[in-house]
Design a protein around this motif. Structure first.
Motif, PDB file in Angstrom:
ATOM      1  N   ASN A  43       9.807 -14.983  -4.525  1.00 41.74           N
ATOM      2  CA  ASN A  43      10.543 -15.213  -5.768  1.00 41.74           C
ATOM      3  C   ASN A  43      11.197 -13.935  -6.305  1.00 41.74           C
ATOM      4  N   GLY A  44      10.977 -12.842  -5.603  1.00 35.17           N
ATOM      5  CA  GLY A  44      11.546 -11.579  -6.067  1.00 35.17           C
ATOM      6  C   GLY A  44      10.675 -10.863  -7.076  1.00 35.17           C
ATOM      7  N   ASP A  45       9.449 -11.364  -7.251  1.00 32.34           N
ATOM      8  CA  ASP A  45       8.539 -10.725  -8.199  1.00 32.34           C
ATOM      9  C   ASP A  45       7.645  -9.716  -7.476  1.00 32.34           C
ATOM     10  N   THR A  46       7.289  -8.646  -8.190  1.00 34.70           N
ATOM     11  CA  THR A  46       6.345  -7.677  -7.644  1.00 34.70           C
ATOM     12  C   THR A  46       4.934  -8.209  -7.813  1.00 34.70           C
ATOM     13  N   VAL A  47       4.196  -8.164  -6.730  1.00 38.40           N
ATOM     14  CA  VAL A  47       2.804  -8.600  -6.744  1.00 38.40           C
ATOM     15  C   VAL A  47       1.934  -7.375  -6.498  1.00 38.40           C
ATOM     16  N   LEU A  48       0.929  -7.204  -7.356  1.00 39.71           N
ATOM     17  CA  LEU A  48       0.034  -6.054  -7.273  1.00 39.71           C
ATOM     18  C   LEU A  48      -1.306  -6.505  -6.705  1.00 39.71           C
ATOM     19  N   HIS A  49      -1.872  -5.725  -5.773  1.00 37.84           N
ATOM     20  CA  HIS A  49      -3.158  -6.043  -5.178  1.00 37.84           C
ATOM     21  C   HIS A  49      -4.125  -4.878  -5.374  1.00 37.84           C
ATOM     22  N   MET A  50      -5.357  -5.245  -5.751  1.00 41.68           N
ATOM     23  CA  MET A  50      -6.450  -4.279  -5.818  1.00 41.68           C
ATOM     24  C   MET A  50      -7.200  -4.298  -4.489  1.00 41.68           C
ATOM     25  N   ASN A  51      -7.357  -3.116  -3.893  1.00 43.55           N
ATOM     26  CA  ASN A  51      -8.074  -2.978  -2.623  1.00 43.55           C
ATOM     27  C   ASN A  51      -9.329  -2.152  -2.888  1.00 43.55           C
ATOM     28  N   ALA A  52     -10.372  -2.849  -3.332  1.00 40.46           N
ATOM     29  CA  ALA A  52     -11.618  -2.174  -3.671  1.00 40.46           C
ATOM     30  C   ALA A  52     -12.375  -1.789  -2.411  1.00 40.46           C
TER      31      ALA A  52
ATOM     32  N   GLY B  30     -10.512   3.940 -10.489  1.00 43.69           N
ATOM     33  CA  GLY B  30     -11.875   3.498 -10.241  1.00 43.69           C
ATOM     34  C   GLY B  30     -12.239   3.663  -8.785  1.00 43.69           C
ATOM     35  N   LYS B  31     -12.651   2.545  -8.148  1.00 47.76           N
ATOM     36  CA  LYS B  31     -13.010   2.556  -6.727  1.00 47.76           C
ATOM     37  C   LYS B  31     -12.059   1.689  -5.934  1.00 47.76           C
ATOM     38  N   ALA B  32     -10.785   1.746  -6.273  1.00 45.49           N
ATOM     39  CA  ALA B  32      -9.821   0.869  -5.621  1.00 45.49           C
ATOM     40  C   ALA B  32      -8.489   1.565  -5.405  1.00 45.49           C
ATOM     41  N   LEU B  33      -7.851   1.170  -4.315  1.00 47.69           N
ATOM     42  CA  LEU B  33      -6.462   1.510  -4.049  1.00 47.69           C
ATOM     43  C   LEU B  33      -5.603   0.314  -4.425  1.00 47.69           C
ATOM     44  N   PHE B  34      -4.419   0.544  -4.922  1.00 46.02           N
ATOM     45  CA  PHE B  34      -3.526  -0.547  -5.308  1.00 46.02           C
ATOM     46  C   PHE B  34      -2.260  -0.479  -4.467  1.00 46.02           C
TER      47      PHE B  34
ATOM     48  N   GLY C  49       3.788   0.609   4.137  1.00 45.70           N
ATOM     49  CA  GLY C  49       5.023   0.688   4.885  1.00 45.70           C
ATOM     50  C   GLY C  49       5.652  -0.677   4.985  1.00 45.70           C
ATOM     51  N   GLY C  50       6.932  -0.719   5.232  1.00 51.05           N
ATOM     52  CA  GLY C  50       7.623  -1.994   5.270  1.00 51.05           C
ATOM     53  C   GLY C  50       7.664  -2.615   3.892  1.00 51.05           C
ATOM     54  N   GLU C  51       7.089  -3.834   3.757  1.00 48.50           N
ATOM     55  CA  GLU C  51       7.105  -4.540   2.469  1.00 48.50           C
ATOM     56  C   GLU C  51       5.973  -4.097   1.552  1.00 48.50           C
ATOM     57  N   VAL C  52       5.000  -3.367   2.105  1.00 47.40           N
ATOM     58  CA  VAL C  52       3.830  -2.963   1.321  1.00 47.40           C
ATOM     59  C   VAL C  52       4.003  -1.507   0.868  1.00 47.40           C
ATOM     60  N   ALA C  53       3.871  -1.285  -0.432  1.00 46.18           N
ATOM     61  CA  ALA C  53       4.036   0.060  -0.998  1.00 46.18           C
ATOM     62  C   ALA C  53       2.753   0.491  -1.687  1.00 46.18           C
ATOM     63  N   TYR C  54       2.512   1.766  -1.658  1.00 50.41           N
ATOM     64  CA  TYR C  54       1.364   2.318  -2.380  1.00 50.41           C
ATOM     65  C   TYR C  54       1.697   2.346  -3.863  1.00 50.41           C
ATOM     66  N   ALA C  55       0.793   1.805  -4.689  1.00 51.63           N
ATOM     67  CA  ALA C  55       1.052   1.714  -6.127  1.00 51.63           C
ATOM     68  C   ALA C  55       0.124   2.575  -6.952  1.00 51.63           C
ATOM     69  N   GLY C  56      -0.846   3.261  -6.354  1.00 53.86           N
ATOM     70  CA  GLY C  56      -1.719   4.127  -7.111  1.00 53.86           C
ATOM     71  C   GLY C  56      -3.173   3.829  -6.860  1.00 53.86           C
TER      72      GLY C  56
END
Length: 743
Positions: free
Chosen positions: A159-168, A148-152, A138-145
């Motif tokens: 800078n206006g770039d999309t940053v992807l995070h793995m949440n294992a 394996g054993k991780a949520l992204f 929510g807000g600035e954080v979006a669900y990306a999929g």
């Protein structure tokens, strides 16, 4: 895209290969339809290991010990619409309804599923129901999929770039390396055990370009990147060795694109057309699979309905695996689970995996119990149809498993072989409904009323999409009615007897056309010649105990003869009833006048006396000695027994006088009549009046008339009212031709 961004200063360190439908020497183009495509070498699994799968459901994902299923109601998405998701254990235990998460997807690891909603996402072990981890969105954080054993999750940095995070599981979010700047619409999904699928778009001032990449789950790094053509649509398949997707040109021609992940060799296979752009693509060993997802419900044949495997080794060898596909999912072990069907084993989940020879085979692992070929699910055809009910009509219905069929229903009368058929396209919800009007074909003439007796029905349902053979099924029923005085052919509709000037007698059957609301002509047959010796022929109903109407005829010597109806439109040879009948001016019969259930006969003599001859029911002596009912009947030039037209206890008489006035003599039920009632004038123009019985199937007797002036015939429908027993005249389709007598 709708929002263009400036070109970024960098791209990922991963290798980028631009792939188009034509890539020169690396392209291998196969014929649109490989000829001939071999039938599946599917080694159909023994059904002992097959578990139940919910009917009318598709597969959303596959785990190690179960499947995600989606049931839509109605199945084709009409309103009102609802969706229900289930976890279906592979051990055959009962499916579990899932009431959590706006979106559920398998991650490709064991039985782990990801669910997300507006404010969060979870990982859950579907086998145990245990929640493994979760994140807030929510807000600035979006669900990306998930994979394996991780949520992204993704967010846009300063800078206006999309940053992807793995949440294992059990770890804090780690940024994914290698995602290029300017990436938008970032999406992660399950791929193989080692790599996830990553799709995104990079927008520039010139254009927006779509990409697919592999994401190394061990290092959380983008590994390989491929540019996708703008003509791509649908799913992307990933295996340990290949990547595949589907492109469509402006004419909906389909090309399956397969990339070797090691050599980057590209193979393009032109496989046909798909207007809906719904080709499902998969990878199984050294083979690519493809087939549309809408074939079972489509309305034209297409080879792309079948799930087909094509060899990546030679590019031409094909194998048919399933007759159709709905949805597909990749299992954690790399096998493909397809929700589809075969004519041989029906609907369910099929596992697509290499056989012992390396060629893909389809094995049924879960069955919905539904038939892939057109199947008969039930019938609503009564064993006995009483055509005295519902105005001589009957509603017949057959429930099929599919609606995209061309159905042909044929009803056949066993004794005569006469039949009628109906062709029905696209029966609503598969229900083939035939509102039978109680008729049989009599081409090129009008239809005839259906005969009483035994019938067969046959239903042929041809799948117009070409999936499966024709369904051919049959059954039986019986038609019954009460005997009708003027029915000589046992079909419930009145027959009229017409004698011409040459002494030939014809039987003209009638048929009430309910669509045009008119008494129409049915079968017409010559019964024989030599009837000119009779000065009166009269329909008298069933006077001899048989099931069908009879006639009597008086010759010029005053002898009365009886012709017993055989029920097939003909009569038995005559036999003598008696002599001395020459003194009667008018004879009429066919009504039960005294309420004993037998047809009686009345006659007027030269003095104007009315006489009753009660029916006995005996063929050898059908009438009792006469009883005088009254006098004063000499003023009538025609009397007609009409049956009960006015609601009294028994049959009635109508009589026409020399001035053309029509009178009703209401039967009292004891063989006598109430005082006459005037019911109309202007009837002198009709040469013959006949109490034809119930011609329009409304339960009330009617009156038939021939008009010598205009050479036409008319029907006066019974109303049931004693004061106005007949409605306005209606033109009929029965012949006239100025007969010398009509009965």
């Amino acid at each position: 895209m709708s929002h263009a961004r400036p070109a970024r200063r960098r791209l990922a360190a991963a290798v980028v290969t631009v792939l188009a439908v034509t890539v020169g020497a690396n392209t291998l183009t196969a014929p649109a339809i490989a000829a001939p495509a071999a039938e599946a070498t599917t080694e159909a699994a023994a059904t002992t290991n097959v578990v139940p799968f919910p009917q009318k459901s598709t597969v959303l994902g596959a785990g190690a010990t179960g499947f995600l299923a989606l049931t839509q109601t109605p199945p084709h998405g009409e309103e009102p619409f609802s969706e229900t998701r289930y976890w279906v254990p592979a051990d055959g235990s009962a499916p579990k309804e899932l009431n959590w998460g706006a979106k559920i997807e398998m991650t490709g690891s064991g039985d782990i599923a990801a669910s997300n909603w507006a404010t969060g996402a979870d990982l859950t072990d579907m086998a145990t129901g245990q929640k493994l981890s979760g994140v807030s969105v929510g807000g600035e954080v979006a669900y990306a999929g998930a994979a394996g054993k991780a949520l992204f999750t993704s967010m846009v940095n300063v800078n206006g770039d999309t940053v992807l995070h793995m949440n294992a599981i059990g770890a804090t979010g780690k940024m994914t390396a290698g995602l290029p700047g300017g990436a938008v619409h970032v999406r992660v999904s399950a791929g193989t055990g080692d790599h996830a699928l990553l799709t995104y778009t990079v927008e520039t001032d010139a254009a927006a370009k779509d990409y697919v990449a592999t994401l190394d789950l061990a290092t959380n790094t983008v590994a390989e990147t491929y540019e996708l053509p703008s003509t791509r649509a649908g799913n992307i398949a990933l295996s340990a060795t290949h990547l595949a997707w589907v492109t469509y040109d402006a004419s909906s021609n389909v090309t399956v694109v397969v990339v070797d992940r090691i050599t980057r060799t590209v193979q393009n296979f032109k496989v046909g057309k798909a207007w809906r752009k719904d080709v499902e693509v998969g990878l199984v060993g050294g083979w690519v699979t493809y087939g549309t997802r809408s074939g079972l419900d489509d309305i034209t044949p297409d080879p792309l309905y079948a799930l087909t495997a094509r060899s990546l080794k030679d590019g031409t060898t094909t194998r048919k695996l399933l007759d159709h596909t709905l949805t597909a999912a990749v299992a954690p072990d790399g096998g493909t689970i397809v929700r589809g069907g075969t004519v041989a084993q029906g609907e369910g989940l099929y596992r697509i995996a290499p056989g012992v020879d390396g060629i893909p085979a389809a094995t049924l692992v879960a069955s919905s119990g539904e038939s892939t070929k057109v199947a008969l699910l039930g019938t609503k055809v009564p064993a006995v149809i009483d055509l005295d009910q519902n105005r001589g009509q009957a509603q017949l219905e057959w429930q099929l498993s599919r609606y995209n069929v061309r159905a042909i229903v044929i009803l056949r009368h066993v004794r005569t072989g006469r039949l009628i058929g109906r062709e029905i396209y696209h029966p609503t919800n598969g229900a083939v409904r035939y509102d039978w009007l109680g008729q049989l074909n009599n081409m090129p003439m009008n239809d005839d009323s259906a005969y009483n007796g035994d019938y067969t029905w046959e239903l042929t349902a041809e799948p117009i999409n070409g999936i499966g053979p024709n369904l051919v099924t049959s059954g039986t029923f019986k038609v019954v009615r009460k005997a009708a005085p003027h029915d000589y052919s046992d079909n419930g509709s009145p027959d009229v007897l017409l004698r011409d000037g040459s002494g030939r007698l014809y039987r003209a059957d009638s048929h009430y056309d309910v669509l045009n609301r008119q008494l129409a002509s049915g079968e017409q047959k010559l019964l024989g010649s030599g009837w000119g010796g009779y000065n009166q022929i009269e329909a008298v109903g069933n006077i001899a105990g048989a099931a069908h109407g009879d006639i009597v005829a008086r010759d010029t010597a005053g002898v009365l003869w009886h012709y017993l109806g055989k029920g097939d439109g003909t009569f038995a040879p005559r036999y003598k009833v008696g002599t001395g009948w020459g003194g009667y001016k008018q004879i009429t019969g066919g009504s039960d006048l005294n309420g004993d259930g037998k047809s009686d006969l009345v006659a007027t003599d030269g003095t104007g006396a009315l006489w009753l001859h009660k029916g006995t029911g005996s063929w050898s002596a059908p009438f009792a000695p006469r009883v005088k009912l009254g006098t004063g009947w000499h003023g009538y030039n025609q009397i007609v027994a009409t049956g009960n037209i006015a609601g009294a206890p028994a049959g009635d008489l109508v009589a026409r006088d020399t001035a053309g006035v029509l009178w009703l003599h209401l039967g009292k039920g004891d063989g006598t009549f109430a005082p006459r009632v005037k019911i109309g004038t202007g009837w002198q123009g009709y040469s013959h009046l006949v109490g034809i019985g119930d011609a329009d199937r409304d339960g009330r007797p009617d009156l038939f008339a021939t008009n010598s002036a205009d050479n036409r015939t008319y029907l006066f429908k019974g109303t049931g009212s004693w004061s106005a027993p007949f409605g306005p005249r209606e033109l009929t389709g029965l012949p006239n031709n100025r007969p010398t007598s009509v009965a």
